[in-house]
Design an enzyme around this catalytic site. Structure first.
Site, PDB file in Angstrom:
ATOM      1  CB  CYS A 129      38.794  -9.314  36.379  1.00 25.12           C
ATOM      2  SG  CYS A 129      40.536  -9.644  36.521  1.00 25.12           S
ATOM      3  NE  ARG A 188      34.980  -5.336  39.819  1.00 24.41           N
ATOM      4  CZ  ARG A 188      34.748  -6.204  40.781  1.00 24.41           C
ATOM      5  NH1 ARG A 188      33.732  -6.012  41.572  1.00 24.41           N
ATOM      6  NH2 ARG A 188      35.506  -7.245  40.940  1.00 24.41           N
ATOM      7  CD1 TRP A 201      43.870  -6.712  39.577  1.00 25.84           C
ATOM      8  CD2 TRP A 201      43.826  -4.516  39.220  1.00 25.84           C
ATOM      9  NE1 TRP A 201      44.646  -6.113  40.530  1.00 25.84           N
ATOM     10  CE2 TRP A 201      44.637  -4.774  40.344  1.00 25.84           C
ATOM     11  CE3 TRP A 201      43.648  -3.198  38.814  1.00 25.84           C
ATOM     12  CZ2 TRP A 201      45.273  -3.752  41.055  1.00 25.84           C
ATOM     13  CZ3 TRP A 201      44.277  -2.190  39.532  1.00 25.84           C
ATOM     14  CH2 TRP A 201      45.074  -2.470  40.633  1.00 25.84           C
ATOM     15  CG  ASN A 217      36.310 -11.647  37.237  1.00 20.49           C
ATOM     16  OD1 ASN A 217      36.858 -11.387  36.174  1.00 20.49           O
ATOM     17  ND2 ASN A 217      35.293 -10.952  37.713  1.00 20.49           N
ATOM     18  N   GLY A 218      39.494 -14.178  39.158  1.00 24.86           N
ATOM     19  CA  GLY A 218      40.019 -15.044  40.209  1.00 24.86           C
ATOM     20  C   GLY A 218      41.420 -15.506  39.861  1.00 24.86           C
ATOM     21  CD  GLU A 257      48.454   1.596  58.098  1.00 20.30           C
ATOM     22  OE1 GLU A 257      49.414   2.382  57.945  1.00 20.30           O
ATOM     23  OE2 GLU A 257      47.448   1.617  57.367  1.00 20.30           O
ATOM     24  CE  LYS A 302      45.163   3.309  57.069  1.00 23.24           C
ATOM     25  NZ  LYS A 302      45.719   3.561  55.783  1.00 23.24           N
ATOM     26  CD  GLU A 313      45.039   7.597  55.444  1.00 22.75           C
ATOM     27  OE1 GLU A 313      45.316   8.098  54.357  1.00 22.75           O
ATOM     28  OE2 GLU A 313      45.317   6.422  55.730  1.00 22.75           O
ATOM     29  CG  HIS A 347      61.651   8.323  77.933  1.00 20.04           C
ATOM     30  ND1 HIS A 347      62.555   8.352  78.968  1.00 20.04           N
ATOM     31  CD2 HIS A 347      61.337   7.015  77.762  1.00 20.04           C
ATOM     32  CE1 HIS A 347      62.799   7.118  79.380  1.00 20.04           C
ATOM     33  NE2 HIS A 347      62.057   6.280  78.659  1.00 20.04           N
ATOM     34  CE  LYS A 403      44.270   3.556  46.967  1.00 27.80           C
ATOM     35  NZ  LYS A 403      44.345   3.244  48.402  1.00 27.80           N
TER      36      LYS A 403
END
Ligand code: F6R
Length: 615
Positions: free
Chosen positions: A2, A27, A78, A104-105, A488, A492, A495, A511, A610
Site C-alpha cells: 500500500c 508498488r 494492496w 499500511n501494514g 530454486e 534463479k 533465468e 549416475h 511476471k
C-alpha cells in the site's frame, strides 16, 4: 504494498494527493482513495481499481477543481484483509464520520480489538483490519483522550499489535493531521508553507527534497507551518532533515539499484508479516483454513500443484509435511498435472501455490483437481486473484507486490506458510506435542532476524560472483531439503544470468551428469542438514577430483564440510528443518551479482513475464 500520501498547506490538495499516489503505482495496488476536510466535515472518496477511476470520480463531482481544500490524506491499497472493493479501500472512517485513517501494514490483534469495539456498539462497514483503528481512535477520542486527536492516536497505538504507518485526519482539527509508524515505512516532507507525509519518498519528491525518516513508535503532528515529532513516550524529538539527491526512478527502488535487490531486502519483513499474525497463544490460526483430526486422518494424500519457483516451494513443503505429518505428498508442475489423468479422490487435499494467483496452468490445474472432487487450499500472494477466488480455502502470503520478474521474497513467504501449515496439521494429528509446537513457533518467529543476518553476507557473494561470472555452466547439488533448495537456486541463476545451470541430488550426479564436470566447473553446495554432511563431503570429493570449484553455503552445524569447499558462505545457526527459508537468500544474491557482472537487466530478464497467463 500500500501507499500513503498526506498534505497540509495552501494549495489545492486533491491534485497533490493524486499525483503522489500515481508515483507509488509501481508498488502495485488494487484501489485508491482520499480523505480531506471541507466545511468542517471529513469527506472520503475512494474507488476500486486504478487511480484513474478515482481521478474521474473526483473530476466528475467537481472536487478536483476546487481551490479551497487544503488538507488531506490519500492511499493506494494492496489488499491483505478482505478482497479489493470500494468498501475495503482506504481511507476508513470512524463511526461518527469525523475521523479518517489511512494505514499500511497489518494489525495482528485486529479480531480481538474488533470484538472489543463490537461489544461497545461499533459497527463495521469493511473486512479490513484498518477499520478497527478508525473506531478505536474515536473510542479514545471520546472516552479518555479529552477530544485531543494526538492523545487519541497515542492511546490507540498502545492497543495495536503489528505493523503500521498511519495518517489520521480529524474534522475538529482542520489545520492539522497526525502520522505514526511501527515497522512500516513513513517519511515526513518539509515544504515551504506546507508539509507532507509519504510511505515512499518518490510520492513527494516533486514537492520537496527535505525529508525526515520517521522511526518506530514515533508520532508526528503536521500543520502547514511546522512538523512536531514525538517519541513513544510523548517527548519531542529533534531530527535534522535529509536532503534527497536521487532522481525519482532511483527513489522508487528505495535507494537500491534494482527491484530484485530491494525485494530480497524485504524478505525479513515479508516473512514476519506472513508468520506473526497467524501465531496466537502458542497456536497457529489461519483466517480461512482449519482441518480437524478426523478430516486429516481421512486424507489419502496431499497434492501440491504449482509452477516454477512456487513449485520449488512445494517440494520443500513435501519434505516437511511428510516428515512431520506422515501423510503422503506428491508435487506436480501444473502444466503436467492437467494432462496426465492424476489420481485425485474426495479424500485428497490439493494445495495450489501461486504468487500472482493468475498463472494459467496453475489455475487450470486447480479447476481440474476441483472437478475431480478434491478440496482446494491455495497459498497465494495476491488477494482477490483468480486462484484465491476459486479455491475452497486461502492462506495469503504477505510478500507484498513483487515487481522484479525473478521471484525472491514470494518464495520465502510460500515456505513460511507451508511450514505453519505443516506444524498445524502435525499438532492436530498429535504427531507433535504442545511443547514441540511452541518450540517450532519460536523458531518461526526468529526467522526474520536470521534473514537479516544472512543478507549481511552480500559483500562476500558480490566478490565471489565478480570472480566467476564468466562460468558457462554451474551445478547446484544438495541432499534432502538442500536438494529441494538447489532446484530454486539453479532456476534463479539461469533465468536472470542466462548461465546454463542444473540442480542435482548429491548422490545422483555419478549416475551420468558427472561427465559434465571439468576443470573449473563451479558447483554450489548448500549444506544445512548435519545428518547428511558426510555423504555430501563424499559427493563433493567426487566432483573436486574432476576439477570442480566449490562454493559451500553452510550452517555452523555443517562447518566440517568447509575443508572441501573453495569458498564458504556461513549461514546463521538454524533448525535444519527450517533452513531453506534462510539458505535460499545467498543463492538469490549470488544469481543477482552474477547477472549484474554480466551486464544484463536483472529485473526484466529476456523472454520472461511476471505473470504467465498463457498455456
Ligand atoms: C521464477 C518465477 C516463476 C514463477 C512461476 C509461477 O522466478 O517467478 O517461475 O514462480 O511463473 O508464478 P506464480 O507463482 O505467480 O503462479
Amino acid at each position: 504494498m500500500c501507499g500513503i500520501v498526506g498534505y497540509v498547506g495552501s494549495e489545492s490538495v486533491l491534485p497533490i494527493l493524486l499525483d503522489g499516489l500515481s508515483r507509488l503505482e509501481y508498488r502495485g495496488y488494487d484501489s485508491a482513495g482520499v480523505a480531506f476536510i471541507e466545511n468542517g466535515q471529513v469527506d472520503v472518496q475512494k474507488k476500486k481499481g486504478r487511480i484513474l477511476n478515482l481521478r474521474e470520480k473526483l473530476a466528475d463531482s467537481g472536487l478536483l477543481a476546487r481551490q479551497d481544500i487544503h488538507i488531506g490524506i490519500g492511499h493506494t491499497r494492496w489488499a491483505t484483509h478482505g478482497a479489493p472493493s470500494d468498501e475495503n479501500s482506504h481511507p476508513h472512517l470512524s463511526a461518527s464520520g469525523r475521523i479518517a485513517v489511512v494505514h499500511n501494514g497489518i494489525i495482528e490483534n485486529y479480531l480481538e480489538l474488533k470484538r472489543f469495539l463490537q461489544e461497545r456498539g461499533f459497527e463495521f462497514a469493511s473486512e479490513t483490519d484498518t477499520e478497527v483503528i478508525a473506531h478505536l481512535l474515536e473510542y479514545h477520542y471520546e472516552e479518555d483522550a479529552g477530544q485531543d486527536i494526538l492523545e487519541a492516536v497515542r492511546r490507540t497505538l498502545s492497543d495495536l499489535e503489528g505493523s503500521y504507518a498511519l495518517g489520521v485526519l480529524c474534522a475538529d482539527d482542520p489545520e492539522q493531521f497526525i502520522a505514526a509508524r511501527q515497522d512500516s515505512p513513513l517519511v515526513l516532507g518539509l515544504g515551504e508553507g506546507c508539509n507532507f507525509i509519504a510511505s515512499d519518498i518518490p510520492a513527494i519528491l516533486s514537492h520537496t527534497r527535505k525529508i525526515i525518516i520517521m522511526e518506530d513508535r514515533e508520532v508526528a503532528r503536521l500543520t502547514k507551518e511546522a512538523i512536531e515529532l514525538f517519541d513513544a513516550f510523548g517527548q519531542p524529538v529533534k531530527r535534522e532533515p535529509l536532503l534527497v539527491t536521487w532522481d525519482s526512478e532511483a527513489a522508487e527502488k528505495g535507494g537500491y539499484e534494482h527491484f530484485m535487490m530491494k525485494e530480497m531486502h524485504e524478505e525479513p519483513r515479508a516473512v514476519r508479516d506472513t508468520v506473526l499474525p497467524r501465531i496466537r497463544d502458542n497456536r497457529i490460526r489461519f483466517e480461512n483454513f482449519q482441518m480437524d483430526r478426523q478430516a486429516l486422518e481421512n486424507l489419502d494424500r496431499i497434492r501440491i500443484v504449482a509452477c516454477g519457483t512456487a513449485a520449488h516451494a512445494g517440494i520443500v513443503g513435501k519434505y516437511v509435511i511428510e516428515a512431520l505429518c506422515r501423510i503422503p505428498v506428491e508435487v506436480d508442475v501444473a502444466s503436467e498435472f492437467r494432462y496426465r489423468n492424476p489420481i485425485i479422490t474426495e479424500r485428497t487435499l490439493t494445495i495450489i501455490i501461486s504468487q500472482s494467483g493468475e498463472t494459467l496452468d496453475t489455475l487450470a490445474a486447480m479447476r481440474e483437481a476441483k472437478r475431480l472432487g478434491s478440496q482446494i487450499l491455495a497459498i497465494v500472494n495476491v488477494v482477490g486473484s483468480s486462484i484465491a477466488r476459486e479455491a475452497d480455502h486461502v492462506i495469503y502470503t504477505a510478500a507484498g507486490p513483487e515487481i522484479a520478474v525473478a521471484s525472491t521474497k514470494a518464495y520465502n513467504t510460500q515456505l513460511a506458510a507451508l511450514y505453519l501449515l505443516a506444524f498445524q496439521m502435525a499438532h492436530t494429528l498429535g504427531r507433535i506435542d504442545d511443547a514441540e509446537l511452541k518450540d517450532y513457533l519460536e523458531k518461526m518467529t526468529n526467522l526474520p532476524s536470521l534473514l537479516e543476518t544472512t543478507l549481511a553476507h552480500q559483500d562476500d557473494l558480490q566478490r565471489f560472483a565478480a570472480a566467476h561470472f564468466n562460468a558457462h555452466s554451474i551445478f547446484f547439488i544438495g541432499r534432502g531439503l538442500d536438494y529441494a533448495l538447489s532446484m530454486e537456486a539453479s532456476l534463479k541463476l539461469k533465468e536472470i544470468s542466462y548461465i546454463h545451470s542444473e540442480a542435482y541430488a548429491g548422490g545422483e550426479l555419478k549416475h551420468g551428469t558427472i561427465a559434465l564436470i571439468e576443470e573449473g566447473t563451479l558447483v554450489v553446495c548448500p549444506m544445512t542438514q548435519p545428518q547428511l554432511v558426510e555423504k555430501m563431503i563424499s559427493n563433493i570429493r567426487e566432483v573436486k577430483a574432476r576439477g570442480a570449484v566449490i562454493l559451500g553455503i553452510l550452517t555452523p552445524d555443517c562447518m566440517r564440510a568447509a575443508e572441501v569447499c573453495d569458498q564458504v558462505i556461513e549461514l546463521p545457526q538454524i533448525d535444519p528443518l527450517l533452513a531453506p527459508v534462510v539458505a535460499v537468500t545467498p543463492t538469490q544474491l549470488f544469481a543477482y551479482y552474477m547477472t549484474v557482472n554480466k551486464g544484463f537487466d536483472v529485473d526484466k530478464p529476456r523472454n520472461l513475464a511476471k505473470s504467465v497467463t498463457v498455456e
